[in-house]
Design a protein around this motif. Sequence first.
Motif, PDB file in Angstrom:
ATOM      1  N   GLY A   1       7.078   3.676  -2.654  1.00 19.83           N
ATOM      2  CA  GLY A   1       6.911   3.181  -4.021  1.00 19.83           C
ATOM      3  C   GLY A   1       5.869   4.030  -4.722  1.00 19.83           C
ATOM      4  O   GLY A   1       4.997   4.611  -4.074  1.00 19.83           O
ATOM      5  N   ASP A   2       5.963   4.121  -6.025  1.00 17.86           N
ATOM      6  CA  ASP A   2       4.998   4.920  -6.776  1.00 17.86           C
ATOM      7  C   ASP A   2       3.602   4.314  -6.715  1.00 17.86           C
ATOM      8  O   ASP A   2       2.614   5.025  -6.588  1.00 17.86           O
ATOM      9  N   GLU A   3       3.519   2.999  -6.795  1.00 11.06           N
ATOM     10  CA  GLU A   3       2.227   2.328  -6.874  1.00 11.06           C
ATOM     11  C   GLU A   3       1.723   1.845  -5.529  1.00 11.06           C
ATOM     12  O   GLU A   3       0.600   1.386  -5.411  1.00 11.06           O
TER      13      GLU A   3
ATOM     14  N   TRP B   1       3.250  14.198   1.652  1.00 10.81           N
ATOM     15  CA  TRP B   1       2.565  13.166   0.889  1.00 10.81           C
ATOM     16  C   TRP B   1       1.126  13.042   1.363  1.00 10.81           C
ATOM     17  O   TRP B   1       0.837  13.103   2.554  1.00 10.81           O
TER      18      TRP B   1
ATOM     19  N   TRP C   1      -1.665   1.408  -2.803  1.00 21.72           N
ATOM     20  CA  TRP C   1      -2.190   2.456  -1.917  1.00 21.72           C
ATOM     21  C   TRP C   1      -3.667   2.271  -1.632  1.00 21.72           C
ATOM     22  O   TRP C   1      -4.125   2.547  -0.526  1.00 21.72           O
TER      23      TRP C   1
END
Length: 170
Positions: A26-28, A161, A99
Amino acid sequence: MEYNIITTWDSIQVMHAPVTIRFKPGDEGLVMEVSSLFFDDPPAPPGEPGKPFDGLWDYEVVESFFLNILSRTYVIWLDLIFKADINGGKWNGTAIIPWNYFPPGVNKMNSYAIHGSGIGRTYEALYPIPREEIEEGQGPNFHRLEYFKKFSLKWIMGEDWEQPISDLWK
């Protein structure tokens, strides 16, 4: 990544469809999807969904713990973006774990499912304690870090990442 919880905390095979946990990018934050039978025992807690609730483990719950074995133990109650629905004796839930909630360098993980009341209370573990290592009188203990298994967020997010730096873990 998908995991199925097929044993109790003490390595006994569960006698129902396993709880399924999926981790997705997920982006967030990390997206955690849960699919499980709905035992409806005990009844739901009185807390607001997505808000911290001390004692949530006393209810029907599925939880995952992520750690870096070099970090100190750190517990803080934090909000989550969470939704769940119950349909036909099953429940599905989705949480976004930001995150900054993760300690740096996450390298171990374990997941648990708990349901039932009284003598019918059931404690399930993705990575249980092996039968031969259970001591007389021992009960479920989800803080036995030696039974956590290797885990990397890069397995989900990709090898290139980089985990964002968290102000919570400074």
